[in-house]
Design an enzyme around this catalytic site. Structure first.
Site, mmCIF file in Angstrom:
data_model
loop_
_atom_site.group_PDB
_atom_site.id
_atom_site.type_symbol
_atom_site.label_atom_id
_atom_site.label_comp_id
_atom_site.label_asym_id
_atom_site.label_seq_id
_atom_site.Cartn_x
_atom_site.Cartn_y
_atom_site.Cartn_z
ATOM 1 N N LYS A 1 22.728 -76.802 32.388
ATOM 2 C CA LYS A 1 21.466 -76.800 33.147
ATOM 3 C C LYS A 1 21.267 -78.114 33.879
ATOM 4 C CE LYS A 1 21.091 -72.777 31.639
ATOM 5 N NZ LYS A 1 22.424 -72.855 30.984
ATOM 6 N N GLY B 1 30.471 -71.139 14.607
ATOM 7 C CA GLY B 1 30.424 -71.226 16.053
ATOM 8 C C GLY B 1 31.631 -70.625 16.747
ATOM 9 N N SER B 2 31.888 -71.098 17.965
ATOM 10 C CA SER B 2 32.953 -70.537 18.799
ATOM 11 C C SER B 2 33.621 -71.649 19.588
ATOM 12 C CB SER B 2 32.370 -69.494 19.755
ATOM 13 O OG SER B 2 31.404 -70.109 20.613
ATOM 14 N N GLY C 1 36.605 -66.250 35.313
ATOM 15 C CA GLY C 1 35.542 -65.638 34.530
ATOM 16 C C GLY C 1 34.233 -65.638 35.289
ATOM 17 N N GLY D 1 35.225 -66.680 28.143
ATOM 18 C CA GLY D 1 34.757 -66.298 26.817
ATOM 19 C C GLY D 1 34.988 -67.356 25.765
ATOM 20 N N HIS E 1 -2.831 -63.406 41.770
ATOM 21 C CA HIS E 1 -2.305 -63.281 43.126
ATOM 22 C C HIS E 1 -2.446 -64.621 43.846
ATOM 23 C CE1 HIS E 1 -1.473 -61.586 47.078
ATOM 24 N NE2 HIS E 1 -2.542 -62.256 47.522
#
Length: 463
Positions: A52, A142-143, A178, A268, A441
């Protein structure tokens, strides 16, 4: 070897592991946290937050170039790649430090450093220095990023999401493999920062979008900022001078190739399970080595073992990892009594510009024939036009009785609209209930209101 006994052993000190340890401790258990490193959580260190930070730098550059439609003359926009990456790392390190400060509040005697493996369902060996006997175990390991086979011959030159943010400056050109949420976000951000980007993916959609109308709209709106090659399968990679040459095949059978300064693998993140010796834990494993587990209790079969966060691949996003950690840690502390909280609605966001979201029931081509679908375009939405961001589409799904079940969106401010939608789905609102809520609005939220009105008109729910 040190001997350590506890009620709950938590393997992994990422988002899910930290939550599991806190939940187990709150339930009155003596809980031990095992961390292999480098720590700081995937989100803070290499995921949500640094990405981010890069996206916000790209947004600033893009907005600075886009003042013309407002009658504001823009000067030359110069991107200092080294300064961009320095800010990313500086603030990233602050986020990581905050996580580590929280871990430091856990007593040292309840923290163990090293790689854990099962000796039996309730005994863990940590490297060659500690044996832990536990009443129950939470796996929250985790990964890690995967490296597609064609890239392995040049692995030392490949960037992953674990290494991208360590670049001292921005490359001249980049191939991204990816087009899922992470690859798409980074491809657009880097392109806006002046990198010549080519995005390659064998799939036919971007950002994981399953609704074909949203997928097509997203590809049109985002893909124009860089070279988007969907239906492209990379077949070979070779080192050339200071770069990498890729060759790929399109679905049409056409062959193509290109040379890039750097290549980013964003295809991935498989779970970190291979070092655990899960066979010794006595749990059933599928062909990919993933334990069979209950997605609500997170228990692996009938064993006193629970699996949470990216390690189980169920919902690899932070808010789900945190909740899963809390469920797994609490159940481990109460074992053999376990709770099965109802699942949250599915909720996925892609932080591109425009943003993409999928909420609740995922689009299904066959089932959609029985759904009521309401649409609203941002092309003529008042606030979006005022912002010079009048592009995008909202599709809201409902049952014939008007109950809202899902949505897919691409457009400005989608992260905020999606939060409204996910609450409506979780609370089982009908279109009529939704419309009996105030909408100010002019706001982008009125676009979501319009899509729900389209549902109401078809289900008799208008006032």
């Amino acid at each position: 070897m040190r001997e350590l006994a506890c009620d709950v052993a938590v393997i992994g000190a990422g988002t899910a592991g930290i939550a599991a340890h806190a939940a187990a401790t709150k339930a009155g258990a003596r809980a031990v946290l095992i961390e292999r490193g480098p720590g700081g959580t995937t989100c803070a260190r290499v995921g949500c937050m640094p990405s981010k930070l890069l996206i916000e730098a790209a947004r600033a550059a893009h907005d600075a170039r886009g003042t013309g439609p407002f009658g504001v003359a823009a000067g030359e926009v110069r991107v200092d790649g080294a300064a961009v990456m320095n800010r990313v790392r500086h603030l990233r390190d602050d986020f990581v430090a905050s996580v580590r400060e929280g871990l430091d509040r856990i007593p040292a005697k309840l923290r163990v450093s090293g790689t854990a493996r099962f000796r039996d369902p309730t005994t863990l060996l940590v490297d060659d220095h500690t044996r832990i006997s536990a009443g129950a175990v939470v796996v929250a390991t985790g990964s890690s990023p995967s490296l597609p086979p064609p890239l392995r011959p040049v692995a030392d030159r490949i960037l992953t999401t674990d290494t991208l943010f360590e670049l001292e400056t921005l490359p001249d050109s980049l191939a991204v493999l990816g087009a899922g949420p992470v690859g798409l976000e980074l491809a657009q951000a880097l392109a806006r920062l002046g990198v010549r980007v080519t995005l390659l993916d064998p799939a036919g959609a971007v950002g994981g979008a399953r609704d074909p109308e949203i997928a097509s709209c997203a590809a049109d709106l985002i893909g124009g900022e860089f070279s988007l090659r969907l239906g492209a399968t990379v077949e070979t990679a070779e080192a050339v001078d200071d770069g990498i040459r890729l060759a790929w095949r399109l679905d049409s059978g056409e062959q193509a190739s290109g040379t890039f300064a750097r290549v980013l693998a964003a295809a991935g993140r498989p779970p970190n399970l291979s070092d655990l010796d899960l066979d010794a834990a006595g749990v059933a494993l599928d062909e990919d080595g993933l334990p069979d587990f209950n997605p609500r209790t997170l228990q692996c079969g009938t064993a006193p073992i629970f699996i949470a966060g990216d390690a189980n691949q169920e919902h690899p996003v932070l808010h789900e990892a945190q909740r899963q950690g809390w469920i797994a840690g609490g159940n481990a502390a109460r074992f053999p009594q376990v709770e099965a909280p109802p699942p949250w609605p599915a909720f996925a966001l892609v932080f591109t510009d425009p943003q993409i979201a999928a909420i609740g029931r995922a689009f299904d081509e066959e089932a959609a024939g029985d759904w009521v679908i309401g649409e609203a375009s941002f092309a003529d939405q008042g606030r979006a036009r005022a912002m010079d961001r009048a592009a995008g589409l909202i599709r809201v799904y409902a049952e014939p009785d008007g109950r809202l079940t899902g949505a897919a969106m691409v457009g400005p401010g989608i992260e905020h609209l999606a939060h409204i939608m996910v609450i409506a789905i979780q609370e089982s609102w009908t279109a009529a209930t939704f419309l009996d809520r105030p909408f100010y609005h002019p706001t982008l939220e009125e676009g979501l209101q319009s899509a729900v009105k389209a549902v109401a008109e078809r289900t008799g729910g208008t006032r």
